[in-house]
Design a protein around this motif. Structure first.
Motif, PDB file in Angstrom:
ATOM      1  N   GLY A 159     -36.092   1.180  23.460  1.00  0.00           N
ATOM      2  CA  GLY A 159     -36.867   0.197  22.717  1.00  0.00           C
ATOM      3  C   GLY A 159     -37.287   0.692  21.340  1.00  0.00           C
ATOM      4  N   ASP A 160     -37.264   2.011  21.153  1.00  0.00           N
ATOM      5  CA  ASP A 160     -37.600   2.545  19.830  1.00  0.00           C
ATOM      6  C   ASP A 160     -36.561   2.108  18.807  1.00  0.00           C
ATOM      7  N   LEU A 175     -27.520   7.181  21.433  1.00  0.00           N
ATOM      8  CA  LEU A 175     -28.802   6.491  21.254  1.00  0.00           C
ATOM      9  C   LEU A 175     -28.725   5.080  21.840  1.00  0.00           C
ATOM     10  N   GLU A 176     -27.650   4.413  21.502  1.00  0.00           N
ATOM     11  CA  GLU A 176     -27.466   3.057  22.008  1.00  0.00           C
ATOM     12  C   GLU A 176     -27.496   3.054  23.539  1.00  0.00           C
ATOM     13  N   ALA A 206     -20.215   2.446  12.329  1.00  0.00           N
ATOM     14  CA  ALA A 206     -21.568   2.529  12.895  1.00  0.00           C
ATOM     15  C   ALA A 206     -22.596   2.869  11.821  1.00  0.00           C
ATOM     16  N   ALA A 207     -22.194   3.651  10.838  1.00  0.00           N
ATOM     17  CA  ALA A 207     -23.147   4.112   9.824  1.00  0.00           C
ATOM     18  C   ALA A 207     -23.404   3.073   8.743  1.00  0.00           C
ATOM     19  N   HIS A 208     -22.480   2.180   8.542  1.00  0.00           N
ATOM     20  CA  HIS A 208     -22.611   1.255   7.410  1.00  0.00           C
ATOM     21  C   HIS A 208     -22.469  -0.200   7.817  1.00  0.00           C
ATOM     22  N   LYS A 209     -23.098  -0.532   8.935  1.00  0.00           N
ATOM     23  CA  LYS A 209     -23.143  -1.933   9.375  1.00  0.00           C
ATOM     24  C   LYS A 209     -23.783  -2.771   8.276  1.00  0.00           C
ATOM     25  N   GLU A 218     -32.602   1.823  19.341  1.00  0.00           N
ATOM     26  CA  GLU A 218     -31.869   1.033  18.361  1.00  0.00           C
ATOM     27  C   GLU A 218     -31.815   1.731  17.009  1.00  0.00           C
ATOM     28  N   VAL A 219     -30.602   1.954  16.525  1.00  0.00           N
ATOM     29  CA  VAL A 219     -30.428   2.593  15.219  1.00  0.00           C
ATOM     30  C   VAL A 219     -30.488   1.500  14.154  1.00  0.00           C
ATOM     31  N   THR A 220     -31.611   1.413  13.453  1.00  0.00           N
ATOM     32  CA  THR A 220     -31.743   0.337  12.467  1.00  0.00           C
ATOM     33  C   THR A 220     -31.529   0.814  11.038  1.00  0.00           C
TER      34      THR A 220
END
Ligand SMILES: Nc1ncnc2c1ncn2[C@@H]1O[C@H](COP(=O)(O)OP(=O)(O)O)[C@@H](O)[C@H]1O
Ligand SMILES: Nc1ncnc2c1ncn2[C@@H]1O[C@H](COP(=O)(O)OP(=O)(O)O)[C@@H](O)[C@H]1O
Ligand SMILES: [Mg+2]
Ligand SMILES: [Mg+2]
Ligand SMILES: [Mg+2]
Ligand SMILES: [Mg+2]
Lengths: 333, 219, 333, 219
Positions: free
Chosen positions: A252-253, A281-282, C21-24, A287-289
């Motif tokens: 959730g982070d 992470l996924e 993944a890095a540049h969505k 969540e990688v934002t």
């Protein structure tokens, strides 16, 4: 030793001259004592941000001087903290009346030299606050160590605190933001090869063709453990596990994922590592934002990389997205 | 024989020489458990100090010279050793005060203040595998030699011997301060570079004191 | 071979997945066949820009996909031109009705594969023009060579042509601008070490600790001559002389000076080289009005660098300054 | 004995095997005067071709198989050798036309068309130190063997021998096409990787033809 240099003792001066020549309009370089400042420093009423440390970590810190980030950077000799004089001079040069924040990586030398400079600045009636960055989970923060090291997370502290200063936050508020970023970022690195300090002329450590160092710092210090070479994915997992456990990060982070090259690693390899880290992470529901991939906090020509994960909230995200205009990080302007 | 400004200057020059001579060794020690710059750092600092010695006033006190060493090291060495050694000389200068000559008592006071300065700044305890592990035995041995009625040269020789032993004693230890502390068990088997350089500097103190005493006896 | 990879054969696929993944938001990655395209491609009415070539030169080309630069990049195997299929697929994906420009580095493989793709695209009624970049003065353009190689100048062509396309220039006009940049840029490189191609597992050439290669390309090809190691300033002079003679550049010229790292050279060394190059140009009355320093066109982990000098006029300067938003080059947005 | 689709398939499989076997050698040759990928490129391409061979229709002509090889190499090899060798097979397929069997005349026509295809795409002349220096002697020797009344297997053996000699002959030369041309004099002493791989492929053609002929004679 094979390097693109003239004289091991002239490395920092000549590189700084190159930085000055390459980024006119953005930066000015002062010599005697040497520091790099924003071309338009000081900014009246804005908190000034000063960082610095040994050279050999470029673009850290000079590459992060500019709108929305640092006001000045103080380069020491290669891998050696600068002395108090240039830190003091930089502090005075960027004080716009709202005080100055020192962003200091947690190494005994850096801490002591910045401390002395801060004392001297206070004596000249400049309000100085210091934030010590110590994001490296490879080192336990205990009575038995000099504490955690400051590594790649420093860039995130500098960017986000810089944005806070730019929007007009007070010295206390900027310091609080910087502390918050430091409190929410965790990093760990590894090396395939050792860097060669110019005046030493030899690799900082000897390592076999089939070995890697895990838990290294950014000064060519050997790591916590040496293990046999592994595939990239296994290495990523080995670095990510202690990072995630430490904060701890949870499902959730929302996070910023930063894969940082140590200087000699090709970008193609950093992306391979990024891919795996994002995947892990996924898989954990994190969540990688926001993302950053590249050589930002380096250790000369060392091959290797570090992973940093910063827990984001709306405020940190907004400050991360805010415009920045430096030699090495630039968007929105 | 009490030691005057001439001895301090000799000592500082001898320190600069010995540091230059051992530069590579100190770099190597620091490569093993640190970042490989200690010899370079001190060489840069002491070379700067030597360049300033010529500018010293004829009537400078030992304390004034020690203070010059302190400020020059602080402003040229950087790293951990710059502020730490710088503070040592600064506090030593304070202990020397306005005295024109340093007798055995004064020397012990200077060494003690220097050591206390390092501890104050660096917060290391004995056994942490730092330069303190050269300084503290040196201070203790100097005091003991003084208590036993030793001459100034004997006091410094005792300090140098103890510092040397203290530096050697750091080898089997894990470090708890400075960069070497990051290494955990991997620091075992390596001598602390700062303890080693401090022992070299204290040996220079003893050697120059002995030479002065010998010269005075002959002269 | 010590690399941060999993499987030598998976390097490109995994790196491309990392780029995605890095540049969505900025990029989308298509697989089967593989290419990288702007997230918003195609742009209706805008000329599409497609480049590509072997992988291992990152950030070239994928790092230059985005607003104001490329619409798509086609990565081949490491140091191997892509085949026509993905080039064709990328060409079709970014065609916004105004035609597509192929920016091709002058290597037999790249030229032939792009040629085939262009033929196939024309057969599907997409108008395609090609610009061959050949800026490397180390190779003589004569009957006795495959012609000059395309090296770091490619980035400048891509940026400036991209800006021209973005402002709405026609296919002919964008191609003309690209040709103009190629006509006015000259480059030359050197290497301290050789790269290791993952599937080869060994350095591309053997070189002693006290030797360097002058006049190298970006694929680990040995250079024109091997000489003893020299100070950085002497090396810079050795590269600059043939560059300046070739155009020739003259006193009074305004130029963009680009010092490009080969992937394994620390930034601190690139700045040392930049310092000297700027100094030499200044000494000849050539004014450095724009600059670029960093690892942009690389050769895996090779240590070394290249210098490129581009003669500017008002139009090229304006197009250089125009906003660009890519993973590796970003300003004004 | 005229050679049918079975031979073409055998030849292609044998080519894939020989390329895989010599992958490292071809990479090494290409490292010396190119970019070290030639063996990898062809191995990737021929492996893809082999994977497609099972899908071939029972009544496919030699020309159809050659065309499949061509399109697969073009879409999987990349680099310089992909389009060049691909074009060779494509033009060879054209020369084979709809024939179900290739006699000596047809084989010479196929080889000639293949060579012409490489020259058309790559514009290299004999002596430029490229694969053309394997193909052109091969075509000439094949034609001579055919003119002398040689069998299909003999024509291909003559081609393979000449290609082998042609590849070896490239060693002392400076290159005028491809990456090796960037090296100037430094290319001297190294064999052209593309000429070497072409000679391996032509040797596979001769060997498989000889095996088929032997099998037919026995059977
Ligand atoms: N907290 C401390 N207290 C006392 N001495 C210390 C402390 N931290 C480090 N040192 C000394 O400093 C030495 C390292 O100095 P140097 O290499 O010049 O600086 P740096 O570690 O910044 O590279 C160590 O060997 C140790 O003796
Ligand atoms: N213009 C050309 N004509 C004929 N053959 C060529 C030409 N250019 C290159 N070659 C051949 O291609 C071979 C190299 O192929 P390869 O290594 O797969 O491609 P690349 O050079 O793109 O890496 C050379 O050894 C040479 O035989
Ligand atoms: Mg240091
Ligand atoms: Mg050190
Ligand atoms: Mg290739
Ligand atoms: Mg090749």
């Amino acid at each position: 030793m094979k390097k693109l240099i003239n004289d091991p003792r002239a490395v920092v001066d000549e590189a700084v001259a190159g930085i000055a020549a390459a980024h006119k309009g953005l930066l000015v370089v002062q010599t005697d004592p040497t520091f790099i400042a924003r071309a338009d420093a000081p900014t009246k009423g804005k908190v000034g941000l000063v960082s610095g440390g040994g050279s050999g970590h470029e673009p850290l810190h000079g590459g992060f001087v500019g709108y929305g980030m640092l006001d000045a950077a103080v380069p020491g000799a290669v891998f050696t903290s600068p002395t108090p004089d240039p830190i003091l001079a930089a502090t005075k040069a960027v004080d716009g009346g709202a005080g100055v924040l020192h962003i200091v990586k947690n190494y005994t030398g850096d801490v002591l030299n910045f401390e002395t400079a801060a004392d001297l600045a206070s004596a000249e009636d400049i309000e100085v606050r210091s934030v010590i960055v110590d994001d490296d989970v490879a080192v336990k923060d205990s009575l038995y160590t000099a504490g955690r090291r400051g590594v790649a997370g420093t860039v995130l502290v500098e960017k986000i605190a810089g944005a806070a200063a730019e929007r007009g936050d007070s010295l206390d508020a900027v310091a609080a933001i910087a502390e918050k970023v430091n409190g929410q970022v965790r990093s760990m690195g590894m090396a395939l090869t050792a860097p060669i300090v110019p005046h030493a002329g030899e690799p900082s450590f000897d390592i076999a063709e089939d070995e890697i160092e895990i838990g290294i710092g950014i000064h060519g210090e050997p790591g916590r453990v040496r293990i046999p070479l592994e595939p990239a994915d296994a290495i990523v997992d080995r670095l990510l596990d202690p990072i995630l456990e430490d904060l701890p990060f949870q499902s959730g982070d929302k996070v910023l994922l930063f894969v940082n090259g140590m200087g000699g690693t090709p970008l193609v390899e950093l992306y391979i590592a990024f891919r795996r880290a994002a995947e892990v992470l996924e898989g954990k529901g994190i969540e990688v934002t926001r993302t950053l991939v590249g050589n930002y906090v380096t250790s000369l020509e060392m091959q290797g990389f570090s992973i940093s994960v910063l827990k984001l909230d709306d405020e940190l995200t907004e400050l991360w997205d805010a415009p920045v205009q430096t030699a090495a990080l630039r968007w929105g302007r | 024989m009490a030691l005057g400004t001439g001895w301090v200057v000799d000592w500082v020059r001898a320190s600069a020489e010995v540091v230059k001579e051992h530069r590579t060794e100190l770099v190597r020690l620091d490569r093993e458990i640190g970042d490989g710059d200690h010899g370079e750092n001190l060489d840069r600092g002491f070379s700067a100090v030597v360049a300033k010695l010529d500018g010293i006033e004829a009537d400078a006190t030992p304390g004034a010279v020690l203070k010059l060493v302190a400020t020059t090291l602080i402003s040229t060495v950087g790293g951990a050793s710059g502020p730490l050694l710088g503070t040592a000389y600064l506090k030593g200068a304070g202990a020397a005060g306005a005295a024109t000559e340093l007798d055995a008592d004064a020397l012990v006071a200077v060494l003690t203040a220097a050591r206390d300065g390092v501890v104050l700044r660096g917060k290391a305890e004995s056994g942490d595998k730092t330069m303190v592990d050269a300084w503290t035995p040196a201070v203790d041995a100097a005091a003991a030699a003084r208590d036993a009625g030793g001459s100034e040269a004997e006091v410094l020789a005792a300090a140098a011997d103890a510092a040397e032993a203290g530096a050697a004693a750091t080898e089997p230890w894990v470090a708890r301060k400075g960069r070497a502390s990051y290494l955990g068990e991997r620091a075992i088997g390596h001598r602390d570079p700062g303890a080693q350089s401090s022992s070299l500097i204290l040996r220079a103190a003893a050697d120059t004191a002995a030479a002065q005493t010998a010269a005075a006896t002959e002269g």
